[in-house]
Design an enzyme around this catalytic site. Structure first.
Site, PDB file in Angstrom:
ATOM      1  N   ASP A 105     -38.406  38.257 -13.891  1.00 41.36           N
ATOM      2  CA  ASP A 105     -37.193  37.870 -14.376  1.00 41.36           C
ATOM      3  C   ASP A 105     -36.134  38.569 -15.381  1.00 41.36           C
ATOM      4  O   ASP A 105     -35.742  39.432 -15.810  1.00 41.36           O
ATOM      5  CB  ASP A 105     -36.605  36.249 -14.976  1.00 41.36           C
ATOM      6  CG  ASP A 105     -36.254  35.409 -13.201  1.00 41.36           C
ATOM      7  OD1 ASP A 105     -36.645  34.205 -13.376  1.00 41.36           O
ATOM      8  OD2 ASP A 105     -35.789  35.736 -12.473  1.00 41.36           O
ATOM      9  N   HIS A 147     -30.554  32.474 -23.927  1.00 39.57           N
ATOM     10  CA  HIS A 147     -31.913  32.285 -22.853  1.00 39.57           C
ATOM     11  C   HIS A 147     -33.556  31.893 -23.787  1.00 39.57           C
ATOM     12  O   HIS A 147     -34.164  31.491 -23.409  1.00 39.57           O
ATOM     13  CB  HIS A 147     -31.916  32.291 -21.110  1.00 39.57           C
ATOM     14  CG  HIS A 147     -30.821  31.795 -21.033  1.00 39.57           C
ATOM     15  ND1 HIS A 147     -30.666  30.193 -20.422  1.00 39.57           N
ATOM     16  CD2 HIS A 147     -29.605  32.381 -20.219  1.00 39.57           C
ATOM     17  CE1 HIS A 147     -29.587  30.343 -19.808  1.00 39.57           C
ATOM     18  NE2 HIS A 147     -28.947  31.856 -19.624  1.00 39.57           N
ATOM     19  N   GLY A 155     -34.709  34.089 -18.866  1.00 37.49           N
ATOM     20  CA  GLY A 155     -33.414  34.063 -18.017  1.00 37.49           C
ATOM     21  C   GLY A 155     -32.460  35.578 -18.616  1.00 37.49           C
ATOM     22  O   GLY A 155     -31.641  35.664 -19.145  1.00 37.49           O
ATOM     23  N   ASP A 182     -20.480  31.426 -21.447  1.00 43.80           N
ATOM     24  CA  ASP A 182     -21.331  32.040 -20.497  1.00 43.80           C
ATOM     25  C   ASP A 182     -21.532  31.364 -19.204  1.00 43.80           C
ATOM     26  O   ASP A 182     -20.966  30.562 -19.349  1.00 43.80           O
ATOM     27  CB  ASP A 182     -22.837  32.811 -20.424  1.00 43.80           C
ATOM     28  CG  ASP A 182     -23.516  33.567 -19.745  1.00 43.80           C
ATOM     29  OD1 ASP A 182     -23.699  34.577 -20.211  1.00 43.80           O
ATOM     30  OD2 ASP A 182     -23.710  32.575 -18.601  1.00 43.80           O
ATOM     31  N   HIS A 184     -23.390  30.462 -17.206  1.00 42.93           N
ATOM     32  CA  HIS A 184     -24.793  29.464 -16.839  1.00 42.93           C
ATOM     33  C   HIS A 184     -25.066  28.836 -18.964  1.00 42.93           C
ATOM     34  O   HIS A 184     -24.363  29.097 -20.141  1.00 42.93           O
ATOM     35  CB  HIS A 184     -25.899  30.149 -17.921  1.00 42.93           C
ATOM     36  CG  HIS A 184     -26.467  31.465 -16.491  1.00 42.93           C
ATOM     37  ND1 HIS A 184     -25.585  32.820 -15.962  1.00 42.93           N
ATOM     38  CD2 HIS A 184     -26.848  30.939 -14.859  1.00 42.93           C
ATOM     39  CE1 HIS A 184     -25.618  32.695 -14.943  1.00 42.93           C
ATOM     40  NE2 HIS A 184     -26.692  32.449 -14.534  1.00 42.93           N
ATOM     41  N   ASP A 271     -20.655  37.050 -16.562  1.00 41.42           N
ATOM     42  CA  ASP A 271     -20.581  36.570 -15.261  1.00 41.42           C
ATOM     43  C   ASP A 271     -20.199  35.171 -15.191  1.00 41.42           C
ATOM     44  O   ASP A 271     -20.498  35.117 -13.611  1.00 41.42           O
ATOM     45  CB  ASP A 271     -22.471  36.430 -15.239  1.00 41.42           C
ATOM     46  CG  ASP A 271     -22.675  35.378 -16.559  1.00 41.42           C
ATOM     47  OD1 ASP A 271     -23.548  35.437 -16.497  1.00 41.42           O
ATOM     48  OD2 ASP A 271     -21.999  34.675 -17.418  1.00 41.42           O
ATOM     49  N   TYR A 310     -22.475  41.192 -14.540  1.00 39.31           N
ATOM     50  CA  TYR A 310     -23.791  41.950 -13.502  1.00 39.31           C
ATOM     51  C   TYR A 310     -22.778  42.522 -12.585  1.00 39.31           C
ATOM     52  O   TYR A 310     -23.424  43.129 -11.923  1.00 39.31           O
ATOM     53  CB  TYR A 310     -24.778  40.422 -12.814  1.00 39.31           C
ATOM     54  CG  TYR A 310     -25.278  39.716 -13.998  1.00 39.31           C
ATOM     55  CD1 TYR A 310     -25.033  38.544 -14.344  1.00 39.31           C
ATOM     56  CD2 TYR A 310     -25.764  40.599 -15.111  1.00 39.31           C
ATOM     57  CE1 TYR A 310     -25.419  37.831 -15.071  1.00 39.31           C
ATOM     58  CE2 TYR A 310     -26.908  40.149 -15.799  1.00 39.31           C
ATOM     59  CZ  TYR A 310     -26.652  38.405 -15.803  1.00 39.31           C
ATOM     60  OH  TYR A 310     -26.960  37.143 -17.012  1.00 39.31           O
TER      61      TYR A 310
HETATM   62  C1  LIG Z   1     -33.459  34.426 -13.824  1.00 34.51           C
HETATM   63  N1  LIG Z   1     -31.895  33.975 -13.383  1.00 34.51           N
HETATM   64  C2  LIG Z   1     -30.698  33.622 -14.240  1.00 34.51           C
HETATM   65  C3  LIG Z   1     -31.028  33.112 -15.801  1.00 34.51           C
HETATM   66  C4  LIG Z   1     -30.022  34.030 -16.262  1.00 34.51           C
HETATM   67  C5  LIG Z   1     -28.743  34.553 -16.060  1.00 34.51           C
HETATM   68  C6  LIG Z   1     -27.940  34.817 -17.251  1.00 34.51           C
HETATM   69  O1  LIG Z   1     -26.955  35.203 -16.967  1.00 34.51           O
HETATM   70  N2  LIG Z   1     -27.448  33.628 -18.651  1.00 34.51           N
HETATM   71  O2  LIG Z   1     -26.589  33.773 -19.023  1.00 34.51           O
HETATM   72  C7  LIG Z   1     -28.435  34.848 -14.803  1.00 34.51           C
HETATM   73  C8  LIG Z   1     -29.469  34.850 -13.750  1.00 34.51           C
HETATM   74  S1  LIG Z   1     -31.661  33.489 -11.500  1.00 34.51           S
HETATM   75  O3  LIG Z   1     -32.685  32.759 -10.851  1.00 34.51           O
HETATM   76  O4  LIG Z   1     -30.349  32.226 -11.760  1.00 34.51           O
HETATM   77  C9  LIG Z   1     -30.771  34.675 -11.499  1.00 34.51           C
HETATM   78  C10 LIG Z   1     -32.280  36.276 -10.612  1.00 34.51           C
HETATM   79  C11 LIG Z   1     -31.282  36.610 -10.145  1.00 34.51           C
HETATM   80  C12 LIG Z   1     -30.128  36.075  -9.881  1.00 34.51           C
HETATM   81  C13 LIG Z   1     -29.465  37.029  -9.107  1.00 34.51           C
HETATM   82  C14 LIG Z   1     -29.568  38.100  -8.209  1.00 34.51           C
HETATM   83  C15 LIG Z   1     -29.096  38.899  -7.933  1.00 34.51           C
HETATM   84  C16 LIG Z   1     -27.636  38.893  -7.540  1.00 34.51           C
HETATM   85  C17 LIG Z   1     -27.531  37.143  -7.637  1.00 34.51           C
HETATM   86  N3  LIG Z   1     -28.279  36.209  -8.306  1.00 34.51           N
HETATM   87  S2  LIG Z   1     -29.872  34.591  -9.852  1.00 34.51           S
HETATM   88 ZN   LIG Z   2     -25.224  34.015 -17.462  1.00 36.01          ZN
END
Ligand SMILES: CN(c1ccc(C(=O)NO)cc1)S(=O)(=O)c1ccc(-c2ccccn2)s1
Ligand SMILES: [Zn+2]
Length: 381
Positions: A105, A147, A155, A182, A184, A271, A310
């Site tokens: 991540d 995060h 995150g 956000d 999240h 996001d 994103y």
């Molecule tokens: C690590 N993750 C996070 C953590 C925080 C965020 C965030 O934006 N926090 O504000 C986004 C993804 S996760 O496990 O939900 C994901 C990893 C990759 C994801 C993904 C990748 C491509 C398209 C959609 N989702 S979600």
């Molecule tokens: Zn987010």
């Protein structure tokens, strides 16, 4: 109207500090999960002429140092980031990486430590702009990493510039309010201040089984002296501009009345917008813009930070619109010609269109959540 009385009717002109330097953009372009986003955001804002508009001042970020990171992060975590900066191999640090969250991540990348220091330096420059009383609003779109924990990247967040900025703000302001828009839950910021009443954290986010980070239920209210100084507004997929703005306005009206903050930090993660790969909420620039405008009209020193986002063109659209909201100016719909113009196709318009996905937030559910929040916020004295 006699001229000396005109002032009371004119919307307060805000002096806005926009934190930027070429180095800040070059370094933040390296962030693996938002590659080259920083340059798209800044270039679109610049293409609308917002940086030469009277009440805005561009301030270069102060040089963030280890000492700034250490106001929140542990010595070992900061040492690891410093070691990883040069991307040398060493047995000792290799197994440590996992332990400190440097993994899939939050992958390591060259200049990771320089990026971390620069982001924190930029957000602290925003804090300085507010405490100087020369600016009512300070903006750092490269910040907002909610995060990141004391000794762990999480995150997509490597360093928690928000916690470090809030700590600094409490040196000048008695009660500081943190608002997280956000998609999240702003988990690490909430946890950092769960035991104190000096900072109140309010987070609006998707809360659904299996959705990251899995925390932020309405029952999550803080502990001890911090009890009821954590507000969580859990939401379901598909929420639209009007519903979101109504919920934010009602909750924030009660929070402002009960807590009477003297400064505000808003994490404006994009996001939550329609079209983001997170594919969750159905918001447009209007929805998030109205929320930020509502809070800015309190005329309190306010730091605006970025965060998630994103779909890079939509994130640039969003933070360009929020910069204009801070300045009180309306932007033309046509995206101006500029270096990345072609990335705004096929419509080349500033506004984005909501989808026709269902809003899973039922009126009853929202009413119950908001009433629960009201009951607790009124316990804040
Ligand atoms: C690590 N993750 C996070 C953590 C925080 C965020 C965030 O934006 N926090 O504000 C986004 C993804 S996760 O496990 O939900 C994901 C990893 C990759 C994801 C993904 C990748 C491509 C398209 C959609 N989702 S979600
Ligand atoms: Zn987010």
């Amino acid at each position: 109207i006699p001229t000396d009385q005109v002032a009371q009717f004119a919307p307060k002109l805000r002096r806005v500090a926009y934190i930027w330097s070429p180095q800040l953009i070059d370094l933040c372009n390296l962030l693996p999960r938002v590659l080259h986003r920083a340059s798209r955001v800044h270039t679109l804002i610049e293409s609308y002429g917002l940086l030469t508009y009277g009440p805005i001042t561009v301030l270069p970020p102060i040089e963030g140092g280890k000492e700034h990171l250490l106001t929140f992060h542990s010595q070992e975590y900061v040492d690891l980031l410093e070691f990883l900066n040069e991307e040398e191999d060493s047995e000792k640090w290799m197994e440590k990486k996992e332990e400190f969250g440097i993994s899939c991540d939050c992958p390591s990348f060259p200049r990771i430590f320089e990026v971390a220091k620069m982001i924190v330096g930029a957000s602290l420059t925003g804090v300085q702009a507010l405490t100087s009383k020369e600016y009512q609003v300070a903006i750092n779109w490269t910040g907002g990493w909610h995060h990141s924990r004391r000794d762990e990247a999480a995150g997509f967040c490597y360093v928690n510039d928000i916690v470090i900025s809030l700590l600094k703000l409490t040196e000048s302001f008695k009660r500081v309010l943190y608002i997280d828009l956000d998609l999240h839950h702003g988990d690490a910021v909430q946890d950092a201040f769960a035991h104190t009443s000096r900072i109140m954290t309010v987070s609006f986010h998707k809360y659904s089984p299996g959705f990251y980070p899995g925390t932020g239920s309405v029952e999550d209210v803080g502990y001890g002296r911090g009890r009821y100084h954590c507000v969580n507004v859990p939401l379901e997929d598909g929420i639209t501009d009007v519903v979101f703005y109504t919920v934010v306005k009602r909750v924030m009206f009660e929070v402002q009345k009960a807590y009477q903050p003297s400064a505000v930090v808003i994490q404006c993660g994009a996001d939550c917008l329609v079209g983001d790969p997170m594919n969750s909420f159905n918001l447009t620039l209007k929805g998030i813009g109205n929320c930020v405008d509502f809070i800015l009209r309190w005329n309190l020193p306010t730091l605006l930070l970025g965060g998630g986002g994103y779909h890079t063109p939509n994130t640039a659209r969003c933070w360009t619109q929020l910069t204009a909201v801070a300045l009180g100016v309306r932007l033309k719909s046509e995206i101006p010609d500029h270096q990345f113009f072609l990335e705004y196709g096929p419509d080349y318009q500033l506004e984005i269109t909501p989808s026709n996905r269902p809003d899973l937030n039922t009126k009853d559910c929202l009413r119950t959540t908001v009433q629960t929040v009201f009951r607790r916020v009124r316990l804040v004295f």
